[in-house]
Design a protein around this motif. Sequence first.
Motif, mmCIF file in Angstrom:
data_model
loop_
_atom_site.group_PDB
_atom_site.id
_atom_site.type_symbol
_atom_site.label_atom_id
_atom_site.label_comp_id
_atom_site.label_asym_id
_atom_site.label_seq_id
_atom_site.Cartn_x
_atom_site.Cartn_y
_atom_site.Cartn_z
ATOM 1 N N VAL A 78 -0.527 -8.427 7.575
ATOM 2 C CA VAL A 78 -0.298 -9.867 7.732
ATOM 3 C C VAL A 78 -0.148 -10.223 9.210
ATOM 4 N N ILE A 79 0.549 -9.394 9.975
ATOM 5 C CA ILE A 79 0.716 -9.658 11.408
ATOM 6 C C ILE A 79 -0.642 -9.670 12.103
ATOM 7 N N ILE A 80 -1.464 -8.672 11.832
ATOM 8 C CA ILE A 80 -2.757 -8.520 12.512
ATOM 9 C C ILE A 80 -3.800 -9.524 12.024
ATOM 10 N N ASN A 81 -3.854 -9.767 10.720
ATOM 11 C CA ASN A 81 -4.921 -10.592 10.141
ATOM 12 C C ASN A 81 -4.490 -11.987 9.717
ATOM 13 N N GLY A 82 -3.198 -12.244 9.631
ATOM 14 C CA GLY A 82 -2.721 -13.523 9.136
ATOM 15 C C GLY A 82 -2.820 -13.576 7.623
ATOM 16 N N ARG A 83 -2.258 -14.628 7.034
ATOM 17 C CA ARG A 83 -2.327 -14.808 5.590
ATOM 18 C C ARG A 83 -1.837 -16.215 5.260
ATOM 19 N N GLY A 84 -2.524 -16.880 4.347
ATOM 20 C CA GLY A 84 -2.133 -18.237 3.982
ATOM 21 C C GLY A 84 -2.131 -19.136 5.203
ATOM 22 N N GLY A 85 -1.015 -19.789 5.473
ATOM 23 C CA GLY A 85 -0.901 -20.676 6.626
ATOM 24 C C GLY A 85 -0.570 -19.968 7.924
ATOM 25 N N MET A 86 -0.345 -18.658 7.857
ATOM 26 C CA MET A 86 0.011 -17.913 9.070
ATOM 27 C C MET A 86 -1.245 -17.360 9.736
ATOM 28 N N PRO A 87 -1.429 -17.691 11.020
ATOM 29 C CA PRO A 87 -2.578 -17.123 11.734
ATOM 30 C C PRO A 87 -2.296 -15.684 12.150
ATOM 31 N N ALA A 88 -3.339 -14.963 12.511
ATOM 32 C CA ALA A 88 -3.171 -13.623 13.074
ATOM 33 C C ALA A 88 -2.379 -13.754 14.374
ATOM 34 N N ILE A 89 -1.478 -12.808 14.615
ATOM 35 C CA ILE A 89 -0.646 -12.844 15.817
ATOM 36 C C ILE A 89 -1.281 -11.960 16.879
ATOM 37 N N LYS A 90 -1.322 -12.459 18.102
ATOM 38 C CA LYS A 90 -1.954 -11.741 19.211
ATOM 39 C C LYS A 90 -0.957 -10.795 19.866
ATOM 40 N N VAL A 91 -0.785 -9.632 19.258
ATOM 41 C CA VAL A 91 0.050 -8.568 19.805
ATOM 42 C C VAL A 91 -0.751 -7.273 19.720
ATOM 43 N N SER A 92 -0.325 -6.275 20.465
ATOM 44 C CA SER A 92 -1.007 -4.984 20.402
ATOM 45 C C SER A 92 -0.739 -4.326 19.048
ATOM 46 N N ASP A 93 -1.562 -3.359 18.704
ATOM 47 C CA ASP A 93 -1.364 -2.642 17.441
ATOM 48 C C ASP A 93 -0.020 -1.923 17.448
ATOM 49 N N GLU A 94 0.372 -1.388 18.601
ATOM 50 C CA GLU A 94 1.664 -0.702 18.721
ATOM 51 C C GLU A 94 2.820 -1.673 18.456
ATOM 52 N N GLU A 95 2.719 -2.887 18.998
ATOM 53 C CA GLU A 95 3.754 -3.886 18.770
ATOM 54 C C GLU A 95 3.781 -4.325 17.308
ATOM 55 N N ALA A 96 2.604 -4.531 16.716
ATOM 56 C CA ALA A 96 2.530 -4.928 15.303
ATOM 57 C C ALA A 96 3.133 -3.842 14.420
ATOM 58 N N THR A 97 2.863 -2.587 14.733
ATOM 59 C CA THR A 97 3.413 -1.471 13.963
ATOM 60 C C THR A 97 4.929 -1.432 14.067
ATOM 61 N N ALA A 98 5.454 -1.625 15.276
ATOM 62 C CA ALA A 98 6.908 -1.600 15.481
ATOM 63 C C ALA A 98 7.589 -2.754 14.740
ATOM 64 N N VAL A 99 7.011 -3.946 14.813
ATOM 65 C CA VAL A 99 7.594 -5.104 14.122
ATOM 66 C C VAL A 99 7.506 -4.914 12.612
ATOM 67 N N ALA A 100 6.377 -4.398 12.131
ATOM 68 C CA ALA A 100 6.209 -4.170 10.687
ATOM 69 C C ALA A 100 7.243 -3.157 10.181
ATOM 70 N N GLN A 101 7.460 -2.094 10.949
ATOM 71 C CA GLN A 101 8.451 -1.096 10.575
ATOM 72 C C GLN A 101 9.852 -1.724 10.527
ATOM 73 N N TRP A 102 10.176 -2.514 11.523
ATOM 74 C CA TRP A 102 11.480 -3.176 11.611
ATOM 75 C C TRP A 102 11.674 -4.137 10.440
ATOM 76 N N LEU A 103 10.641 -4.939 10.142
ATOM 77 C CA LEU A 103 10.739 -5.902 9.037
ATOM 78 C C LEU A 103 10.795 -5.206 7.681
ATOM 79 N N ALA A 104 10.088 -4.081 7.533
ATOM 80 C CA ALA A 104 10.087 -3.358 6.256
ATOM 81 C C ALA A 104 11.479 -2.837 5.917
ATOM 82 N N GLU A 105 12.312 -2.638 6.913
ATOM 83 C CA GLU A 105 13.684 -2.176 6.696
ATOM 84 C C GLU A 105 14.620 -3.314 6.267
ATOM 85 N N LYS A 106 14.164 -4.546 6.352
ATOM 86 C CA LYS A 106 14.968 -5.714 5.984
ATOM 87 C C LYS A 106 14.930 -5.878 4.475
ATOM 88 N N LYS A 107 16.019 -5.508 3.816
ATOM 89 C CA LYS A 107 16.085 -5.575 2.350
ATOM 90 C C LYS A 107 17.378 -6.198 1.902
#
Length: 113
Positions: free
Chosen positions: A84-113
């Motif tokens: 979703v960060i890299i490609n966007g989804r629905g009303g959210m556009p793709a975010i212009k960050v590096s793959d390393e940054e997208a991976t780090a944010v995705a990992q951080w968000l996946a821990e949010k439960k």
Amino acid sequence: MKTKFLAIMLGAVLVLGACGGDKAKEEDKGTTGTGTETASVDVEKVVSTSCIACHGGNLELKGGVGPDLSKVGDHMSETEIHDVIINGRGGMPAIKVSDEEATAVAQWLAEKK
């Protein structure tokens, strides 16, 4: 007329706020051990420059224009969040960050439960 103006303004905020700019690509000068850094990526910095405009401030991510992300790890995997960060989804556009940054944010968000 007022409704059209508000719709245009909301659209502009979404598009401009989600772009993130180049601030997130600045090199990290070190680690602080806050638990929000993955390798050399300062997750707080990336989220602050690329996410909070739509998803809420103070790293709480409890919504705003975008959906609440405070418990996104409950229903999305790290891979799905990264996509979703890299490609966007629905009303959210793709975010212009590096793959390393997208991976780090995705990992951080996946821990949010």
